[in-house]
Scaffold this active site. Structure first.
Site, short mmCIF file in Angstrom:
data_model
loop_
_atom_site.label_atom_id
_atom_site.label_comp_id
_atom_site.label_asym_id
_atom_site.label_seq_id
_atom_site.Cartn_x
_atom_site.Cartn_y
_atom_site.Cartn_z
CE LYS A 121 33.45 13.25 -23.51
NZ LYS A 121 34.24 13.59 -22.80
NE ARG A 152 31.40 12.00 -18.46
CZ ARG A 152 31.18 12.96 -18.25
NH1 ARG A 152 30.02 13.24 -19.30
NH2 ARG A 152 32.55 13.84 -18.73
NE ARG A 182 36.14 22.82 -21.60
CZ ARG A 182 36.10 21.88 -22.03
NH1 ARG A 182 35.80 20.65 -23.38
NH2 ARG A 182 35.80 20.82 -20.17
NE ARG A 219 32.89 22.12 -18.56
CZ ARG A 219 32.76 21.55 -18.74
NH1 ARG A 219 32.01 21.26 -20.35
NH2 ARG A 219 32.91 20.09 -18.81
NE ARG A 233 35.08 17.68 -15.85
CZ ARG A 233 35.75 18.44 -16.49
NH1 ARG A 233 36.19 19.80 -15.97
NH2 ARG A 233 35.28 18.45 -17.90
#
Ligand code: AMP
Length: 224
Positions: free
Chosen positions: A16, A91, A130, A163, A174
Site C-alpha cells: 500500500k 480498517r 522490509r 519496523r 496483524r
C-alpha cells in the site's frame, strides 16, 4: 469532474505504502498514511504517540475514535482539494461509516478503492525484508527494493530500521486482525461499486508504469 479521492486497501505488507507514494507523485495529491502519522508521533513522543504505541507494538488496531478524529482533521487541509490517497484507513466498518459521514460533509465522494490482492506467503516474504526510514518514512526491501547504500535511506541518508511490528509473531497478529476486522469492509465499498482489484505483483513494465496505467483505468489524468 470527479477528483481522485482514493483509498488504497490491502493486507499488511501488500504494498500500500509503495504504491500510494507513486500514485501521490503522479497525481500530485497527498498520501495520508495513518500508520506513518502514528510512527512519526511515536518518534516525537507526542501525546498521540504515547497513546497509540502499545496498540501498534502488539499489532492491534488503535481505537476507532482516535484514528477517525486524526483523519477527519487531516482531510480538512487545503492540500486535499484536488484529491487524496488514504493509506491504511479505514480498517474497520465503523471507520468506513465515519469516513462516509466526513466525506459527505466535505462534499468529496470516494472515487475508487484500490484493492491490492496478495497471498499470505508473499506477505510474510515481503514483510520479513522490509526496511523503513525513521525520518522520511520511505520504505525499502532488503532484496526486492534495496537502498543504494546498504541500510541508508536514498532520500535523506538516515540509517534504515526494521519496523518493530514487522517481527514475525506481530505480523501474524496483524494478518489475523486484517482478516477479521478489515477485510469485511470491502463489502461496504463493493456495494458502492467503487472497488478496483489490482494484483500486487509489479509487472515487467515497472511500478511507475503500472500505476500510470491504473490512473488511466480509473479515468484520471497524471498531473504532468
Ligand atoms: P500500517 O503502517 O498501515 O501497517 O499501520 C501500522 C499500525 O498502525 C497498525 O498495525 C495499527 O496498530 C495502527 N493503525 C494504522 N492505521 C490504523 C487504522 N486505520 N485503525 C487502527 N489502527 C491503525
Amino acid at each position: 469532474m470527479q477528483k481522485p479521492n482514493l483509498i488504497i486497501f490491502g493486507a499488511p505488507g501488500s504494498g500500500k505504502g509503495t504504491r500510494s507514494a507513486v500514485l501521490a507523485e503522479i497525481l500530485e495529491i497527498p498520501q495520508i498514511a495513518t500508520g506513518d502519522i502514528f510512527r512519526s508521533n511515536i518518534k516525537n513522543m507526542t501525546p498521540l504517540g504515547v497513546k497509540v504505541k502499545s496498540y501498534m507494538d502488539k499489532g492491534e488496531l488503535v481505537p476507532d475514535e482516535t484514528v477517525v478524529e486524526m483523519v477527519s482533521e487531516r482531510l480538512s487541509h487545503p492540500d486535499c482539494k484536488n484529491g487524496f490517497i488514504l493509506d491504511g484507513f479505514p480498517r474497520t466498518l465503523s471507520q468506513a461509516e465515519a469516513l462516509d459521514k466526513i466525506l459527505k460533509g466535505l462534499g468529496k465522494p470516494i472515487s475508487a478503492v484500490i484493492n491490492l490482492v496478495i497471498s499470505d506467503e508473499e506477505i510474510v516474504r515481503r514483510v520479513s525484508g522490509r526496511l523503513v526510514c525513521p525520518t522520511c518514512q520511505a520504505t525499502y526491501h532488503k532484496t526486492m527494493n534495496p537502498p543504494k547504500n546498504p541500510d541508508i535511506c536514498d532520500k535523506c541518508a538516515t540509517p534504515l530500521a526494521s519496523r518493530p511490528d514487522d517481527a514475525p509473531e506481530t505480523v501474524l497478529k496483524r494478518l489475523e486482525v486484517f482478516k477479521s476486522s478489515t477485510l469485511p469492509i470491502l463489502k461496504h465499498y463493493e456495494a458502492m461499486g467503487v472497488v478496483e482489484m489490482v494484483p500486487s505483483e509489479i509487472s515487467s513494465a515497472g511500478l511507475k508504469a503500472d500505476m500510470e496505467a491504473l490512473v488511466k483505468r480509473l479515468g484520471f489524468k497524471a498531473a504532468k
